[in-house]
Design an enzyme around this catalytic site. Structure first.
Site, PDB file in Angstrom:
ATOM      1  N   ASP A   9       0.862  -1.162   0.000  1.00  0.00           N
ATOM      2  CA  ASP A   9       0.000   0.000   0.000  1.00  0.00           C
ATOM      3  C   ASP A   9       0.916   1.234   0.000  1.00  0.00           C
ATOM      4  O   ASP A   9       2.104   1.126   0.341  1.00  0.00           O
ATOM      5  CB  ASP A   9      -0.852  -0.066   1.279  1.00  0.00           C
ATOM      6  N   LEU A  10       0.405   2.395  -0.384  1.00  0.00           N
ATOM      7  CA  LEU A  10       1.260   3.599  -0.424  1.00  0.00           C
ATOM      8  C   LEU A  10       1.095   4.446   0.844  1.00  0.00           C
ATOM      9  O   LEU A  10       1.997   4.534   1.672  1.00  0.00           O
ATOM     10  CB  LEU A  10       0.921   4.426  -1.670  1.00  0.00           C
ATOM     11  N   ASP A  11      -0.116   5.021   0.995  1.00  0.00           N
ATOM     12  CA  ASP A  11      -0.333   5.943   2.112  1.00  0.00           C
ATOM     13  C   ASP A  11      -0.373   5.173   3.431  1.00  0.00           C
ATOM     14  O   ASP A  11      -1.215   4.307   3.610  1.00  0.00           O
ATOM     15  CB  ASP A  11      -1.651   6.706   1.903  1.00  0.00           C
ATOM     16  N   THR A  17       0.849  10.373   3.508  1.00  0.00           N
ATOM     17  CA  THR A  17       0.143  11.437   2.786  1.00  0.00           C
ATOM     18  C   THR A  17      -1.153  11.831   3.500  1.00  0.00           C
ATOM     19  O   THR A  17      -1.807  12.788   3.083  1.00  0.00           O
ATOM     20  CB  THR A  17      -0.202  10.994   1.349  1.00  0.00           C
ATOM     21  N   LYS A  45      -9.021   6.748   5.314  1.00  0.00           N
ATOM     22  CA  LYS A  45      -7.762   6.076   4.981  1.00  0.00           C
ATOM     23  C   LYS A  45      -8.015   4.809   4.156  1.00  0.00           C
ATOM     24  O   LYS A  45      -8.819   3.969   4.550  1.00  0.00           O
ATOM     25  CB  LYS A  45      -6.977   5.737   6.253  1.00  0.00           C
ATOM     26  N   ARG A  49     -11.181   8.396  -3.610  1.00  0.00           N
ATOM     27  CA  ARG A  49     -11.461   9.837  -3.530  1.00  0.00           C
ATOM     28  C   ARG A  49     -12.964  10.108  -3.499  1.00  0.00           C
ATOM     29  O   ARG A  49     -13.462  10.864  -2.661  1.00  0.00           O
ATOM     30  CB  ARG A  49     -10.813  10.530  -4.740  1.00  0.00           C
ATOM     31  N   SER A 116      -2.191   0.605  -4.338  1.00  0.00           N
ATOM     32  CA  SER A 116      -2.761   1.761  -3.640  1.00  0.00           C
ATOM     33  C   SER A 116      -4.078   2.198  -4.275  1.00  0.00           C
ATOM     34  O   SER A 116      -4.285   2.025  -5.475  1.00  0.00           O
ATOM     35  CB  SER A 116      -1.763   2.929  -3.718  1.00  0.00           C
ATOM     36  N   ALA A 117      -4.947   2.806  -3.444  1.00  0.00           N
ATOM     37  CA  ALA A 117      -6.201   3.379  -3.954  1.00  0.00           C
ATOM     38  C   ALA A 117      -5.958   4.760  -4.555  1.00  0.00           C
ATOM     39  O   ALA A 117      -6.880   5.372  -5.089  1.00  0.00           O
ATOM     40  CB  ALA A 117      -7.202   3.481  -2.817  1.00  0.00           C
ATOM     41  N   SER A 118      -4.718   5.256  -4.470  1.00  0.00           N
ATOM     42  CA  SER A 118      -4.455   6.634  -4.892  1.00  0.00           C
ATOM     43  C   SER A 118      -4.105   6.750  -6.368  1.00  0.00           C
ATOM     44  O   SER A 118      -3.158   6.131  -6.846  1.00  0.00           O
ATOM     45  CB  SER A 118      -3.316   7.239  -4.066  1.00  0.00           C
ATOM     46  N   ASN A 120      -2.832   9.306  -7.462  1.00  0.00           N
ATOM     47  CA  ASN A 120      -1.606  10.102  -7.465  1.00  0.00           C
ATOM     48  C   ASN A 120      -0.372   9.268  -7.155  1.00  0.00           C
ATOM     49  O   ASN A 120       0.728   9.820  -7.035  1.00  0.00           O
ATOM     50  CB  ASN A 120      -1.724  11.232  -6.441  1.00  0.00           C
ATOM     51  N   LYS A 147     -10.765  -1.338  -2.127  1.00  0.00           N
ATOM     52  CA  LYS A 147     -10.630  -2.075  -0.872  1.00  0.00           C
ATOM     53  C   LYS A 147     -11.865  -1.811  -0.010  1.00  0.00           C
ATOM     54  O   LYS A 147     -12.321  -0.677   0.001  1.00  0.00           O
ATOM     55  CB  LYS A 147      -9.367  -1.610  -0.116  1.00  0.00           C
ATOM     56  N   GLU A 171      -0.148  -3.496   4.480  1.00  0.00           N
ATOM     57  CA  GLU A 171      -1.223  -2.498   4.594  1.00  0.00           C
ATOM     58  C   GLU A 171      -1.235  -1.824   5.964  1.00  0.00           C
ATOM     59  O   GLU A 171      -0.811  -2.411   6.956  1.00  0.00           O
ATOM     60  CB  GLU A 171      -2.571  -3.208   4.450  1.00  0.00           C
ATOM     61  N   ASP A 172      -1.783  -0.609   6.006  1.00  0.00           N
ATOM     62  CA  ASP A 172      -1.984   0.066   7.292  1.00  0.00           C
ATOM     63  C   ASP A 172      -3.475   0.204   7.629  1.00  0.00           C
ATOM     64  O   ASP A 172      -3.802   0.598   8.750  1.00  0.00           O
ATOM     65  CB  ASP A 172      -1.345   1.461   7.301  1.00  0.00           C
TER      66      ASP A 172
HETATM   67  P1  B16 Z   1      -6.230   9.968  -4.381  1.00  0.00           P
HETATM   68  P2  B16 Z   1      -3.651   4.121  -0.028  1.00  0.00           P
HETATM   69  C1  B16 Z   1      -5.424   6.104  -0.311  1.00  0.00           C
HETATM   70  O1  B16 Z   1      -4.109   5.634  -0.417  1.00  0.00           O
HETATM   71  C2  B16 Z   1      -5.563   7.030   0.890  1.00  0.00           C
HETATM   72  O2  B16 Z   1      -5.340   6.305   2.094  1.00  0.00           O
HETATM   73  C3  B16 Z   1      -6.963   7.590   0.907  1.00  0.00           C
HETATM   74  O3  B16 Z   1      -7.114   8.475   2.000  1.00  0.00           O
HETATM   75  C4  B16 Z   1      -7.232   8.346  -0.405  1.00  0.00           C
HETATM   76  O4  B16 Z   1      -8.550   8.843  -0.444  1.00  0.00           O
HETATM   77  C5  B16 Z   1      -7.017   7.360  -1.568  1.00  0.00           C
HETATM   78  O5  B16 Z   1      -5.686   6.857  -1.510  1.00  0.00           O
HETATM   79  C6  B16 Z   1      -7.232   8.025  -2.918  1.00  0.00           C
HETATM   80  O6  B16 Z   1      -6.227   8.947  -3.148  1.00  0.00           O
HETATM   81  O7  B16 Z   1      -7.211  11.041  -4.089  1.00  0.00           O
HETATM   82  O8  B16 Z   1      -4.791  10.454  -4.425  1.00  0.00           O
HETATM   83  O9  B16 Z   1      -6.582   9.164  -5.615  1.00  0.00           O
HETATM   84  O10 B16 Z   1      -3.683   4.018   1.461  1.00  0.00           O
HETATM   85  O11 B16 Z   1      -4.570   3.126  -0.734  1.00  0.00           O
HETATM   86  O12 B16 Z   1      -2.254   4.095  -0.594  1.00  0.00           O
HETATM   87 MG    MG Z   2      -2.955   3.037   3.394  1.00  0.00          MG
END
Ligand code: B16
Ligand code: MG
Length: 223
Positions: A9-11, A17, A45, A49, A116-118, A120, A147, A171-172
């Site tokens: 996982d990233l964040d 972040t 978390k 988005r 990651s769900a991000s 970015n 997730k 994962e966190d």
């Molecule tokens: P973005 P992870 C997640 O990252 C964050 O924990 C979560 O708070 C955020 O809404 C999600 O990424 C989407 O991020 O807006 O940058 O696409 O923990 O899955 O690495």
């Molecule tokens: Mg995370």
């Protein structure tokens, strides 16, 4: 088991972040007069988005106030603020123990992916200077179910051409641990909130405890 890949996982695992997500959502909430606290941010978390926005709207009793196009616009506004904030990230923002762990994995021939769900994630990995260490970075925009569904972890194992049982997720977030287990992989949890059913197979209290030799020993003893 003898892992052939770690899916991170990233964040909360590679970098923190959450502080920037919190600030960006807070600014948006101030603009629109929504209430949003640091405790509310914990619920976002690991959540996508759009789902994060929906949780904030629900907290404010405004789940039926905005149409899809307006909600889309609100997430764009939040992300514009967030992207401005993360521009200042540098390799110093990599969480303790992570760089050494990634390098040890590469030296041992264990493959690495980001689950990651991000959306970015690629830009953050570039800013952190570690993009080259990963064999694959999942594109969050193309993952059908977020997730706790297993999709992002299964997409990573498929991209690496490995069976899920040869991969280990890190994962966190509780939703992330559920996703890893649903994918049929052992889970390493970093400070995961306690839950009666969904427990990581290996629980760490900090990324500083990430040690490849220790994890290999513990994974070998899993039934
Ligand atoms: P973005 P992870 C997640 O990252 C964050 O924990 C979560 O708070 C955020 O809404 C999600 O990424 C989407 O991020 O807006 O940058 O696409 O923990 O899955 O690495
Ligand atoms: Mg995370």
């Amino acid at each position: 088991m003898q892992p052939k890949a770690f899916l991170l996982d990233l964040d909360g695992v590679i970098t923190d972040t959450a502080q920037y997500h919190y600030l960006a959502w807070s600014e948006l909430c101030q603009t629109y007069g929504f209430r949003f606290s640091e405790a509310d941010n914990e619920r976002l978390k690991g959540v996508s988005r759009m789902r994060s926005l929906e949780i904030i709207l629900e907290l404010n009793g405004k789940q039926n106030t905005y149409n899809d196009a307006e909600k889309q616009q609100l997430t764009v506004e939040k992300n514009d603020r967030y992207v401005q904030m993360i521009r200042q990230m540098t390799p110093a923002d990599i969480l303790p123990g992570v760089s050494a762990f990634l390098k040890d994995c590469r030296q041992a021939g264990i493959r690495l992916a980001v689950a990651s769900a991000s959306r970015n994630a690629p830009e953050i990995l570039r800013l952190l200077g570690i993009a080259h260490l990963f064999d694959y970075v999942a594109d969050a925009a193309k993952i059908p179910n977020s997730k706790p569904a297993p999709d992002v972890f299964l997409v990573c194992s498929q991209a690496l051409d490995l069976p899920p049982a040869c991969c280990v997720g890190i994962e966190d977030a509780l939703a992330g641990v559920q996703a890893i287990h649903a994918a049929g992989m052992p889970a390493v949890g970093i400070r995961v909130a306690p839950h009666p059913v969904h427990k990581p197979d290996i629980a760490l209290t900090s990324t500083a405890e990430l040690s490849l030799p220790d994890l290999l020993k513990q994974l070998q003893s899993l039934s």
